[in-house]
Design a protein around this motif. Sequence first.
Motif, PDB file in Angstrom:
ATOM      1  N   MET A   1       0.821  -1.206   0.000  1.00 12.52           N
ATOM      2  CA  MET A   1       0.000   0.000   0.000  1.00 12.52           C
ATOM      3  C   MET A   1       0.859   1.261   0.000  1.00 12.52           C
ATOM      4  O   MET A   1       0.497   2.276  -0.564  1.00 12.52           O
ATOM      5  N   ALA A   3       3.528   1.630  -1.644  1.00 17.09           N
ATOM      6  CA  ALA A   3       3.844   1.866  -3.052  1.00 17.09           C
ATOM      7  C   ALA A   3       2.675   2.561  -3.730  1.00 17.09           C
ATOM      8  O   ALA A   3       2.861   3.417  -4.587  1.00 17.09           O
ATOM      9  N   ALA A   4       1.457   2.192  -3.313  1.00 18.99           N
ATOM     10  CA  ALA A   4       0.278   2.827  -3.905  1.00 18.99           C
ATOM     11  C   ALA A   4       0.222   4.309  -3.546  1.00 18.99           C
ATOM     12  O   ALA A   4      -0.207   5.125  -4.345  1.00 18.99           O
ATOM     13  N   SER A   6       2.783   6.218  -3.158  1.00 18.59           N
ATOM     14  CA  SER A   6       3.758   6.853  -4.039  1.00 18.59           C
ATOM     15  C   SER A   6       3.166   7.032  -5.439  1.00 18.59           C
ATOM     16  O   SER A   6       3.322   8.070  -6.081  1.00 18.59           O
ATOM     17  N   LEU A   7       2.468   5.995  -5.876  1.00 23.93           N
ATOM     18  CA  LEU A   7       1.832   6.026  -7.198  1.00 23.93           C
ATOM     19  C   LEU A   7       0.728   7.087  -7.235  1.00 23.93           C
ATOM     20  O   LEU A   7       0.587   7.818  -8.221  1.00 23.93           O
ATOM     21  N   GLN A   8      -0.010   7.155  -6.142  1.00 24.28           N
ATOM     22  CA  GLN A   8      -1.092   8.142  -6.082  1.00 24.28           C
ATOM     23  C   GLN A   8      -0.522   9.570  -6.071  1.00 24.28           C
ATOM     24  O   GLN A   8      -1.061  10.464  -6.721  1.00 24.28           O
ATOM     25  N   ALA A   9       0.591   9.721  -5.351  1.00 26.38           N
ATOM     26  CA  ALA A   9       1.241  11.040  -5.335  1.00 26.38           C
ATOM     27  C   ALA A   9       1.674  11.407  -6.742  1.00 26.38           C
ATOM     28  O   ALA A   9       1.515  12.546  -7.188  1.00 26.38           O
ATOM     29  N   ARG A  10       2.165  10.412  -7.455  1.00 25.12           N
ATOM     30  CA  ARG A  10       2.608  10.642  -8.828  1.00 25.12           C
ATOM     31  C   ARG A  10       1.417  11.042  -9.711  1.00 25.12           C
ATOM     32  O   ARG A  10       1.523  11.949 -10.539  1.00 25.12           O
ATOM     33  N   ALA A  11       0.290  10.362  -9.488  1.00 25.44           N
ATOM     34  CA  ALA A  11      -0.905  10.670 -10.279  1.00 25.44           C
ATOM     35  C   ALA A  11      -1.362  12.107 -10.030  1.00 25.44           C
ATOM     36  O   ALA A  11      -1.688  12.835 -10.966  1.00 25.44           O
ATOM     37  N   HIS A  12      -1.354  12.522  -8.758  1.00 24.83           N
ATOM     38  CA  HIS A  12      -1.774  13.896  -8.450  1.00 24.83           C
ATOM     39  C   HIS A  12      -0.788  14.905  -9.023  1.00 24.83           C
ATOM     40  O   HIS A  12      -1.177  15.970  -9.495  1.00 24.83           O
ATOM     41  N   ARG A  39       3.230  12.094  -0.088  1.00 26.07           N
ATOM     42  CA  ARG A  39       4.666  11.808   0.032  1.00 26.07           C
ATOM     43  C   ARG A  39       5.135  11.991   1.477  1.00 26.07           C
ATOM     44  O   ARG A  39       5.970  11.230   1.960  1.00 26.07           O
ATOM     45  N   GLU A  51      14.209   8.170  -2.540  1.00 26.02           N
ATOM     46  CA  GLU A  51      13.480   8.483  -3.770  1.00 26.02           C
ATOM     47  C   GLU A  51      12.235   9.317  -3.445  1.00 26.02           C
ATOM     48  O   GLU A  51      11.962  10.335  -4.080  1.00 26.02           O
ATOM     49  N   TYR A  55      11.440  13.148  -4.642  1.00 26.81           N
ATOM     50  CA  TYR A  55      10.231  13.506  -5.391  1.00 26.81           C
ATOM     51  C   TYR A  55       9.350  14.476  -4.604  1.00 26.81           C
ATOM     52  O   TYR A  55       8.647  15.299  -5.193  1.00 26.81           O
TER      53      TYR A  55
END
Lengths: 304, 308
Positions: A1, A3-4, A6-12, A39, A51, A55
């Motif tokens: 989760m 990782a999710a 991080s992925l969600q932060a990337r999406a936003h 993040r 990382e 970011y």
Amino acid sequence: MNAAWSLQARAHNCRGLLFQETGHTNSAAAEFLKAVKLRQRRMEIIPQDFENQIYLEGTYCNLGQASLDLWETDNAVSYFVRSVDTLNDLIARCPHSFRQIAEAFLRNGEQGLLEARKWQATNCSPPELADSLFFEEAAPMSDSLPDAMPDPSVVDGSMDPADANAWYLKGMFHSGRASSAIAGGIHIHAFHFPAAMEALACFDKSQRIMPSHVKTLLAKARLLTRLARATDAKSKNLHHGALRKMNNQEASDRYVLPIRRRFHSYLLRAEELLEQVSAICPTNAESVLLKATLQREYPDLSES
Amino acid sequence: MFSWIQSRLRWLMSSNSPNHKPDGSTRCREQRPALSPPDFQVAEFQIGTYTDLSDSLVTTIDVTASPGWIGTEINAEKQKPLELTADEMAWHLRMCIEGNQLMDQGRFSEAAEAFSKAIDLRPEFPDALAKRSICYRESGDDAITVGEDSTAYQAFLRSRNDVYRFADLQGSLDWTQADMLFALEIRIAQTLSRTGRPSEVLDACAAACRLLQPVVESSPETEITSEERSFTRKRHRAEMRNLRDILLWLLKNEPDLPTLLAVCTGCLNVGRTCHTALKMFDLAEELFDRGIDILMRLSSGRTRCRGT
């Protein structure tokens, strides 16, 4: 989760960049803030994740840019300072594999900081113009519909949310409202932006349900063309007002930059939709005509 | 007379093959390191902004078994000096010419057969490989139009293998080949999605996403006209919509957690490229929304698990 997150932060962050490029600066800043929160949450759980930290500082850098677009120079400087300081610290500590990316973010941060400090030093406060630069913050306008126009809420009760045609019709109602803002028989605004935004949202829904719904594509392209024209006129007026109050050509150019971006994105969206219509139905005369009109009106932008 | 023909043929061969000197003698081919799929996960920077590629699709799912990445080892057979008789060489040339003619007539399956015969004799002749890959792809498209999905799938796989072999012979993957591979991966994913094979569709999508950035965000090495550029842009836009449709199809198949995350990253990768390179704002917005939607669903699922 984690990782999710991080992925969600990337999406936003991605969505923020998209909003920033299309001139929706307030929404962009809100997206960057969401990314920052995610993040930070991850950093609390896994503090040694370099990382994520790098970011996070990259997102602060984006937030600085959004603040600069909003003419909040003090906030922009503070975000950039934070980003630059932390990245300098991280570069000294982080493993070699992360250094390249951290250095790239640092360069961006330093560049942004220079720009933010430049505008901070000019003391050009945001001009308090009668009309706002950002449509989301525009003063509420009369929402009374012209007599002949049915109330869209009536449609809501009976419409099937999975029906592309219903969304198209609802979009048409709002689109009609956008061009019919009349008070006391006099046109008070050339264009009703909030109604246009509602119409766009309806057309978006219709398009997502049925991507090849030609009527929706054409109606949306027509609306975007009108939005592009209205935004172009609005940006010119604002630029004129800003120039008078700020007495600085460069600053007033910078001030209207987000709205120019918005104008550009409307135009590109309209052209793309017309391209889609041509691909689905090559003989559609309206799309050919509208495309030719746009290319004639804005030859430089169309080519770019 | 015969020796003149032989020397002429050898000279013709030498102009296309790096293994042959103009005088007809052969030299050992340099042992190149085996090619591996290029790592396209390079973070991209814009002035004042950054694009977060921390969780790209390739890290989420296993694509190491990228099918088609063949010919990585230069085997002894390949290094064997080319020794064709004049008759064989004439046959080879005849097959190449016939392949070209059939291609011009739009008879791609027959053209592919002709090139295959030419390749049987000269496995390292890059022109025939490149043309055969085009013929396979075109015949795959033809098969799709008549509803023969399995034939189309096989044709696209063959086409992909030929592109990789061509790249292996050249020693690198240039833009044109990468562009063709990108389109092929999408075709493969589309064909597989019609036959309902989600895990393989995901592999093909992952491969397409890997090629996305170098293909869409860069241009061919050779000069192209503005019409060609505009055509390429339109084609890429259409491919992006196809990729979106495939990702959405994957979502409909009750995917497991790794697939959901992979689709989400796919949405973000495709959306980012749509936004930065192609200025397809609508599609980018939709894909970002889909990505966020998936993650929100995952988060809410986790909350429920905690409660129980």
